[in-house]
Design a protein around this motif. Structure first.
Motif, PDB file in Angstrom:
ATOM      1  N   PRO A  73       0.819  -1.213   0.000  1.00  0.00           N
ATOM      2  CA  PRO A  73       0.000   0.000   0.000  1.00  0.00           C
ATOM      3  C   PRO A  73       0.855   1.267   0.000  1.00  0.00           C
ATOM      4  CG  PRO A  73      -0.838  -1.556   1.599  1.00  0.00           C
ATOM      5  CD  PRO A  73       0.425  -2.147   1.057  1.00  0.00           C
ATOM      6  N   GLN A  74       1.968   1.228   0.743  1.00  0.00           N
ATOM      7  CA  GLN A  74       2.844   2.405   0.793  1.00  0.00           C
ATOM      8  C   GLN A  74       3.373   2.762  -0.585  1.00  0.00           C
ATOM      9  OE1 GLN A  74       2.770   0.068   3.192  1.00  0.00           O
ATOM     10  NE2 GLN A  74       4.045   0.624   4.940  1.00  0.00           N
ATOM     11  N   TYR A  77       0.556   4.174  -2.788  1.00  0.00           N
ATOM     12  CA  TYR A  77       0.240   5.562  -2.444  1.00  0.00           C
ATOM     13  C   TYR A  77       1.310   6.501  -3.009  1.00  0.00           C
ATOM     14  CZ  TYR A  77       0.592   9.643   0.674  1.00  0.00           C
ATOM     15  OH  TYR A  77       0.752  10.902   1.199  1.00  0.00           O
ATOM     16  N   PHE A  85     -12.780   6.225   2.125  1.00  0.00           N
ATOM     17  CA  PHE A  85     -13.347   4.943   2.538  1.00  0.00           C
ATOM     18  C   PHE A  85     -14.858   5.041   2.593  1.00  0.00           C
ATOM     19  CE2 PHE A  85      -9.064   5.034   4.178  1.00  0.00           C
ATOM     20  CZ  PHE A  85      -8.597   3.761   3.897  1.00  0.00           C
ATOM     21  N   ILE A 102      -1.832  13.443   7.554  1.00  0.00           N
ATOM     22  CA  ILE A 102      -1.670  11.996   7.393  1.00  0.00           C
ATOM     23  C   ILE A 102      -1.773  11.649   5.910  1.00  0.00           C
ATOM     24  CG2 ILE A 102      -2.819   9.781   7.817  1.00  0.00           C
ATOM     25  CD1 ILE A 102      -3.399  10.824  10.663  1.00  0.00           C
ATOM     26  N   HIS A 105       1.446  12.442   3.782  1.00  0.00           N
ATOM     27  CA  HIS A 105       2.655  11.807   4.322  1.00  0.00           C
ATOM     28  C   HIS A 105       3.843  11.802   3.367  1.00  0.00           C
ATOM     29  CE1 HIS A 105       4.978   9.139   6.842  1.00  0.00           C
ATOM     30  NE2 HIS A 105       5.148   8.308   5.839  1.00  0.00           N
TER      31      HIS A 105
ATOM     32  N   ALA B 257      -5.908   2.896   7.756  1.00  0.00           N
ATOM     33  CA  ALA B 257      -5.870   4.224   7.141  1.00  0.00           C
ATOM     34  C   ALA B 257      -4.432   4.711   7.025  1.00  0.00           C
ATOM     35  CB  ALA B 257      -6.713   5.212   7.961  1.00  0.00           C
ATOM     36  N   THR B 259      -1.702   2.944   6.700  1.00  0.00           N
ATOM     37  CA  THR B 259      -1.057   2.216   5.599  1.00  0.00           C
ATOM     38  C   THR B 259      -1.469   2.773   4.251  1.00  0.00           C
ATOM     39  OG1 THR B 259      -1.208   0.261   6.962  1.00  0.00           O
ATOM     40  CG2 THR B 259      -0.710  -0.082   4.665  1.00  0.00           C
ATOM     41  N   THR B 260      -2.767   3.080   4.125  1.00  0.00           N
ATOM     42  CA  THR B 260      -3.276   3.588   2.859  1.00  0.00           C
ATOM     43  C   THR B 260      -2.586   4.884   2.458  1.00  0.00           C
ATOM     44  OG1 THR B 260      -5.386   2.649   3.466  1.00  0.00           O
ATOM     45  CG2 THR B 260      -5.397   4.212   1.668  1.00  0.00           C
ATOM     46  N   PHE B 261      -2.136   5.642   3.453  1.00  0.00           N
ATOM     47  CA  PHE B 261      -1.463   6.891   3.125  1.00  0.00           C
ATOM     48  C   PHE B 261       0.048   6.766   3.298  1.00  0.00           C
ATOM     49  CE2 PHE B 261      -5.819   8.168   3.924  1.00  0.00           C
ATOM     50  CZ  PHE B 261      -6.082   8.739   2.697  1.00  0.00           C
ATOM     51  N   GLY B 262       0.528   5.561   3.054  1.00  0.00           N
ATOM     52  CA  GLY B 262       1.969   5.378   2.929  1.00  0.00           C
ATOM     53  C   GLY B 262       2.732   5.373   4.234  1.00  0.00           C
ATOM     54  N   ILE B 263       2.024   5.376   5.362  1.00  0.00           N
ATOM     55  CA  ILE B 263       2.749   5.370   6.638  1.00  0.00           C
ATOM     56  C   ILE B 263       3.135   3.929   6.959  1.00  0.00           C
ATOM     57  CG2 ILE B 263       2.572   5.867   9.097  1.00  0.00           C
ATOM     58  CD1 ILE B 263       0.626   8.123   8.359  1.00  0.00           C
TER      59      ILE B 263
END
Ligand SMILES: Nc1ncnc2c1ncn2[C@@H]1O[C@H](COP(=O)(O)OP(=O)(O)OP(=O)(O)O)[C@@H](O)[C@H]1O
Ligand SMILES: [Mg+2]
Lengths: 262, 375
Positions: A73-74, A77, A85, A102, A105, B257, B259-263
């Motif tokens: 996923p990283q 993105y 969602f 967030i 990021h 959430a 993970t979805t934003f690359g964290i």
């Protein structure tokens, strides 16, 4: 090589359920694609596979000229796909600004040295990000732009939805995935939100959007093209007016809910 | 500002009287008075005014705290026992700030806090006895070894969720103590003695004489603990007001959430876990030198639970909650002998009461204010 996204026989199984069944899909840059289908037809699963939350059981995804089928996923993105969602996943204890960051990021410096020792540079980065967040928020709702420091929990449904869309937009993705953005909102609110999204899109060159929506009025108004799923399979594809007339589509919706325009 | 200064002075005076008191009835009365005053202050909005003042002058509160502490130490300069309690409380603050980073911020539970504290203590004892390394370096190494040991544990923790991760740390804590007990090289159940601590040629065990005045040698250790606490304070504060603090929050609140934003969830859990264990190791190291003697019984599961209760009492993720929680949990039972025996029962009741009545803890975590706290 004009397609931004290219999926070939994409399949995802959960035990005995085939949630996504051999989907072929090609998406030109800049298009707004409507993804529709009855409940449980695999729309959210498609988003989850695209964003790397679930690995495909088989098939390939090519995004922006690169095979992302096995990416985390990283990585996805960072490659430029961002989403909202179906059920809001904002962090209610955090402020609007924190929630937006967030989503931002990949454009922020997360190294320990920078964050602990280069406080001046960090302050400058925070300041710049704050200005940018406020600008983006202003295209959606001017009053919200002045309340960036308030915790999310104090905001109404529509404001939360706005922030969620902005969280996905702030990193300037190439592809935006919207999973039922109108859920729980009135017609008026939905209309306002869609106008905001279209307006924000003007500012991000070439933004491509896939929108999942049960509100057919929204689909008709803003999409260039539609794909209809049923039991994970694509059963129709084309302009909304065409697919709405399609016998298979009407059959799929029959008994679940009648397809309506409004 | 004056409000903050008055509060700091009042707390220091109260602490001095309480720590110095011997008469059990007086101590009981003082404790009741303390809780009563706090409750009244909360009722009349004094505490929220204090909180506001603290946020308005973010730099002032820590300075006042240090000033109050120094005043307190000078007043109690000859009272070994009181000074030992202050030093221990300070060191527990350092360890618990570390654990709070793990649990309260990144959401990684750690029921083995005492084991990492103990790792620091034993590393110090061994290195001080068998090497000629300068002692300040040994303290740093003790923190590093604790962090390193934690990295062995992080893999199974990352692979499991919730209760199972908690169980893994509990098992590790028990294993750690058993390992010490059966290991003769580390002194077995009897433990190890430490040589006096020398910093840049100065033996901390010597009593200090300033003019006519003789200060307890504990004052030197408290000064060392204070340096450590200031370091931990700066570290934790800077992390909080940075993108890293935000990443911790994102990971704790909603991994999907994030993970979805690359964290990278694993990266930030490992970061928080390592920094937390590093702080616990540092604190354990100084604690060992201050006591001069360590044994496996100092680092049991109960001690880990004490650390967890400090965090829960003070408030998950809360900064000022830690010193308050530590003072309540560590000092009260030492002063009030009636509750000594029942202290675990009492902590359990206290934690349950706080979780029911004030789930955010006694000093709820303050909202991060990104824009005006950096620099
Ligand atoms: N994590 C999962 N584990 C097991 N089954 C799943 C999982 N996620 C989805 N499914 C199944 O896959 C099918 C498709 O679900 P999906 O959520 O993609 O549908 P949808 O089109 O988004 O429906 P809706 O309109 O209700 O949101 C359903 O049968 C669902 O039960
Ligand atoms: Mg769905």
């Amino acid at each position: 090589m004009n397609a931004l996204l290219h999926c070939r026989v994409l399949t995802r199984r959960f035990g005995g359920v085939t949630a996504l069944d051999g989907l072929d899909l090609s998406l030109p840059r800049g298009e707004i694609l409507g993804l529709i289908g009855p409940n449980g037809s695999g729309k959210t699963t498609f988003f989850n596979v695209l964003t790397g939350i679930y690995a495909p059981s088989s098939g390939h995804i090519e995004f922006d000229g690169r095979d992302i089928s096995a990416c985390t996923p990283q990585q996805i993105y960072r490659a430029g796909i961002a989403r909202t969602f179906q059920r809001s996943r904002l962090n209610l204890e955090l402020s609007i600004f924190e929630n937006l960051m967030i989503g931002n990021h990949k454009r922020l410096n997360s190294s320990l040295w920078f964050n602990l020792m280069q406080r001046g540079a960090l302050a400058a980065e925070v300041g710049a990000a704050y200005t940018e967040a406020r600008e983006l928020m202003r295209t959606f709702d001017a009053p919200l732009a002045d309340r960036l420091d308030e915790p999310m929990a104090g905001f109404t449904m529509i404001d939360r939805r706005r922030v969620e869309v902005c969280r996905a937009l702030i990193s300037r993705p190439k592809l935006l995935l919207l999973d039922e953005p109108s859920a729980g909102m009135t017609h008026e609110e939905t209309r306002a939100l869609m106008d905001d999204i279209l307006q924000a899109r003007e500012r991000i060159a070439d933004l491509t959007i896939i929108i999942v929506e049960h509100e057919m009025g929204v689909i008709e108004r803003i999409t260039d093209r539609c794909v209809v799923l049923n039991f994970g399979q694509k059963i129709a594809e084309g302009k909304y007016r065409e697919v709405a007339q399609d016998a298979k589509v009407q059959e799929a919706y029959l008994g679940v809910e009648s397809i309506h325009e409004g | 500002m004056t409000l903050l200064a008055l509060a700091a002075a009042a707390i220091a005076a109260y602490a001095a009287v309480l720590l110095h008191a011997e008469d059990q009835r007086l101590i009981g009365a003082l404790i009741v008075l303390g809780f009563g005053t706090a409750a009244a202050a909360a009722k009349f909005g004094l505490l929220s005014r204090l909180g506001q003042a603290g946020r308005a002058h973010p730099r002032l509160a820590p300075l006042l705290a240090v000033a109050a502490l120094i005043a307190l130490i000078l007043v109690l300069r000859e009272d070994h026992f009181a000074l030992l309690m202050i030093g221990t409380t300070l060191l527990y603050c350092v360890a618990c700030w570390g654990l709070n980073l793990q649990f309260g911020r990144a959401g990684v539970v750690n029921f083995a806090g005492a084991a990492f504290f103990g790792t620091g203590a034993y590393t110090t004892a061994v290195l001080a006895a068998h090497t000629a390394l300068p002692h300040w370096l040994i303290v740093l190494l003790a923190g590093a070894v604790a962090a390193l040991l934690g990295s062995l544990l992080i893999l199974p923790i990352l692979r499991t969720r919730g209760h199972y991760a908690a169980l893994i740390t509990i098992a590790f804590g028990i294993l750690f103590k058993t390992f010490l007990e059966v290991n003769d090289a580390l002194g077995g159940p009897q433990g190890l003695k430490l040589p006096g601590f020398t910093l840049f040629g100065w033996n901390l065990n010597d009593n200090i004489t300033v003019g006519e005045q003789e200060l307890s040698f504990y004052v030197a250790y408290i000064a060392l603990a204070l340096v450590l606490a200031i370091f931990a304070f700066l570290l934790v504060r800077r992390l909080e007001h940075s993108w890293i603090g935000l990443n911790f929050d994102a990971v704790r609140m909603d991994e999907l959430a994030a993970t979805t934003f690359g964290i990278n969830v694993a990266r930030w859990k490992i970061t928080a876990f390592s920094i937390g264990n590093f702080l616990a190791g540092l604190a354990g190291s100084v604690q060992a030198t201050m006591l001069g003697f360590i044994a496996p019984n100092n680092f049991t599961l109960s001690d880990s639970l004490i650390m967890i209760s400090i965090i829960l009492l003070g408030g998950l993720g809360s900064f000022w909650g830690v010193p308050l929680g530590a003072a309540i949990v560590l000092i009260l039972p030492e002063k009030l002998q009636v509750i000594q025996e029942y202290r675990f029962l009492l902590f359990a009741l206290l934690v349950v009461a706080v979780l029911l009545l004030r789930p955010q803890g006694l000093v709820p975590r303050a909202q991060r204010s990104f824009t005006d706290r950096i620099r």
